[in-house]
Design a protein around this motif. Sequence first.
Motif, PDB file in Angstrom:
ATOM      1  N   ILE A 134     -62.543 -37.588  19.415  1.00 37.59           N
ATOM      2  CA  ILE A 134     -61.927 -36.291  19.131  1.00 37.59           C
ATOM      3  C   ILE A 134     -60.507 -36.522  18.642  1.00 37.59           C
ATOM      4  CG2 ILE A 134     -61.313 -34.029  20.027  1.00 37.59           C
ATOM      5  CD1 ILE A 134     -63.283 -34.462  22.311  1.00 37.59           C
ATOM      6  N   ALA A 135     -60.234 -36.055  17.436  1.00 38.57           N
ATOM      7  CA  ALA A 135     -58.888 -36.150  16.870  1.00 38.57           C
ATOM      8  C   ALA A 135     -58.177 -34.797  16.971  1.00 38.57           C
ATOM      9  CB  ALA A 135     -58.957 -36.624  15.430  1.00 38.57           C
ATOM     10  N   THR A 136     -58.635 -33.802  16.206  1.00 37.16           N
ATOM     11  CA  THR A 136     -57.993 -32.474  16.233  1.00 37.16           C
ATOM     12  C   THR A 136     -58.640 -31.527  17.237  1.00 37.16           C
ATOM     13  OG1 THR A 136     -59.416 -31.504  14.523  1.00 37.16           O
ATOM     14  CG2 THR A 136     -57.468 -32.723  13.781  1.00 37.16           C
ATOM     15  N   GLY A 137     -59.906 -31.781  17.573  1.00 36.98           N
ATOM     16  CA  GLY A 137     -60.604 -30.923  18.524  1.00 36.98           C
ATOM     17  C   GLY A 137     -61.306 -29.727  17.920  1.00 36.98           C
ATOM     18  N   ASP A 165     -53.574 -34.741  24.278  1.00 39.62           N
ATOM     19  CA  ASP A 165     -53.272 -33.309  24.234  1.00 39.62           C
ATOM     20  C   ASP A 165     -54.524 -32.476  23.978  1.00 39.62           C
ATOM     21  OD1 ASP A 165     -53.370 -34.419  21.657  1.00 39.62           O
ATOM     22  OD2 ASP A 165     -52.110 -32.845  20.803  1.00 39.62           O
ATOM     23  N   ILE A 166     -55.454 -33.005  23.186  1.00 36.92           N
ATOM     24  CA  ILE A 166     -56.710 -32.297  22.928  1.00 36.92           C
ATOM     25  C   ILE A 166     -57.541 -32.216  24.202  1.00 36.92           C
ATOM     26  CG2 ILE A 166     -58.860 -32.336  21.630  1.00 36.92           C
ATOM     27  CD1 ILE A 166     -56.349 -31.619  19.987  1.00 36.92           C
ATOM     28  N   LEU A 167     -57.552 -33.275  24.985  1.00 39.01           N
ATOM     29  CA  LEU A 167     -58.318 -33.278  26.233  1.00 39.01           C
ATOM     30  C   LEU A 167     -57.812 -32.210  27.188  1.00 39.01           C
ATOM     31  CD1 LEU A 167     -58.689 -37.115  26.839  1.00 39.01           C
ATOM     32  CD2 LEU A 167     -60.429 -35.525  25.987  1.00 39.01           C
ATOM     33  N   GLU A 184     -52.082 -42.207  22.438  1.00 36.70           N
ATOM     34  CA  GLU A 184     -51.024 -41.382  21.857  1.00 36.70           C
ATOM     35  C   GLU A 184     -49.948 -42.304  21.289  1.00 36.70           C
ATOM     36  OE1 GLU A 184     -49.337 -38.257  20.377  1.00 36.70           O
ATOM     37  OE2 GLU A 184     -51.071 -37.953  21.671  1.00 36.70           O
ATOM     38  N   PRO A 185     -49.586 -42.239  20.001  1.00 33.00           N
ATOM     39  CA  PRO A 185     -50.196 -41.351  18.998  1.00 33.00           C
ATOM     40  C   PRO A 185     -51.628 -41.767  18.707  1.00 33.00           C
ATOM     41  CG  PRO A 185     -48.716 -42.911  17.952  1.00 33.00           C
ATOM     42  CD  PRO A 185     -48.545 -43.103  19.424  1.00 33.00           C
ATOM     43  N   PHE A 186     -52.422 -40.808  18.234  1.00 33.89           N
ATOM     44  CA  PHE A 186     -53.853 -41.056  18.150  1.00 33.89           C
ATOM     45  C   PHE A 186     -54.280 -41.707  16.841  1.00 33.89           C
ATOM     46  CE2 PHE A 186     -58.316 -39.879  17.430  1.00 33.89           C
ATOM     47  CZ  PHE A 186     -58.876 -40.421  18.581  1.00 33.89           C
ATOM     48  N   LEU A 191     -60.072 -46.085  14.073  1.00 30.77           N
ATOM     49  CA  LEU A 191     -59.154 -47.148  14.486  1.00 30.77           C
ATOM     50  C   LEU A 191     -59.576 -47.798  15.803  1.00 30.77           C
ATOM     51  CD1 LEU A 191     -55.704 -45.452  13.719  1.00 30.77           C
ATOM     52  CD2 LEU A 191     -56.873 -47.204  12.366  1.00 30.77           C
ATOM     53  N   TYR A 192     -60.427 -47.116  16.572  1.00 31.73           N
ATOM     54  CA  TYR A 192     -60.803 -47.598  17.902  1.00 31.73           C
ATOM     55  C   TYR A 192     -62.190 -48.237  17.920  1.00 31.73           C
ATOM     56  CZ  TYR A 192     -56.775 -44.710  18.599  1.00 31.73           C
ATOM     57  OH  TYR A 192     -55.511 -44.177  18.482  1.00 31.73           O
ATOM     58  N   TYR A 193     -62.736 -48.468  16.730  1.00 34.87           N
ATOM     59  CA  TYR A 193     -64.034 -49.120  16.578  1.00 34.87           C
ATOM     60  C   TYR A 193     -63.892 -50.300  15.630  1.00 34.87           C
ATOM     61  CZ  TYR A 193     -66.428 -44.993  18.534  1.00 34.87           C
ATOM     62  OH  TYR A 193     -66.874 -43.970  19.348  1.00 34.87           O
ATOM     63  N   ALA A 194     -64.476 -51.440  15.997  1.00 33.81           N
ATOM     64  CA  ALA A 194     -64.509 -52.576  15.075  1.00 33.81           C
ATOM     65  C   ALA A 194     -65.426 -52.283  13.892  1.00 33.81           C
ATOM     66  CB  ALA A 194     -64.968 -53.830  15.816  1.00 33.81           C
ATOM     67  N   ASP A 195     -66.530 -51.580  14.172  1.00 27.99           N
ATOM     68  CA  ASP A 195     -67.495 -51.216  13.143  1.00 27.99           C
ATOM     69  C   ASP A 195     -67.653 -49.695  13.169  1.00 27.99           C
ATOM     70  OD1 ASP A 195     -69.652 -50.665  11.530  1.00 27.99           O
ATOM     71  OD2 ASP A 195     -71.003 -52.120  12.437  1.00 27.99           O
TER      72      ASP A 195
END
Length: 219
Positions: A134-137, A165-167, A184-186, A191-195
Motif C-alpha cells: 500500500i502506497a497511497t491507500g 501513515d496509511i496504516l 518511511e519515507p515509503f 522497492l521492497y521486492y527483489a522481483d
Amino acid sequence: MPFHDRKDAGEQLARALQHYQADHPVIVALPRGGVPVAAGVARALKAPLELLIVRKLGLPQQPELAMGAIVGGAEPVTIRNEDVIAAARISEAGFAAVRDRELAEIDRRRQRYLAQRPFPPLAGHMVILIDDGIATGATIRVAIRALRAMHPRKIVVAVPVAAPDILLTLKGEADDVICLEQHEPFGAIGLYYADFRQVEDDAVLQALAAAPSARSTRP
C-alpha cells in the motif's frame, strides 16, 4: 530487500495470519499484484480465494500517482483524493474521463478473470483483503468500502509492506490491519521486492483455478 517476490511475501504473510484460520475466512485479492500474495495465504489457511477488481485513478500526466480509485459493479464505488486533484488542477471532466476508462478496464478484467463466476455473498463471513503493498491507500480504501456494503462479519486488511501513515488511516476503516513491513519515507511498492515483475492475466487465472471459490465451500 524484505521480499524476494510476491510468492515469498504471501508465504510470510500467511504465517502472520495463521491465527485467523479457525474463523474460516474468505481471502479477497486485489488483482493483479495482490493475487500471488493472496494465493499463498489461501493455500496456507485452506481458505477460498476471490477477486475484487479495483482500479487506481491515476493523474493523466502522472499515472502512478492516484487521484482516486474505483470498484465497478451495478453501483460503482469511487474514492477521490481531493488534495491531489486540486494540486494537479484536474477538472471534473478530466476526472470523469479517467474514471470511465478505468471502469471499462474493470469490465474487461471481470470478463477475463471471472466469466460466469459470480462474486459470493459475504454477509456474516470474515474477509481478509490482500494486496502486494500500500502506497497511497486509495485502492485498498475503496475496496474496504465496497466490501463493507456486503455486510461481512469482519474485514482484515493484510499486506506485506505499506507506508505507516496509511496504516493509521486504515485502522479506522478495517477491523484489523496486518502489515509485515512499514517504511518511511515509503517510495514505490516495487522497492521492497527483489522481483516485482508485472503479474500477467494468465497468472491470475491459474491462481483462481487452483483455489476453491467461496461459493463452493459455503452453504
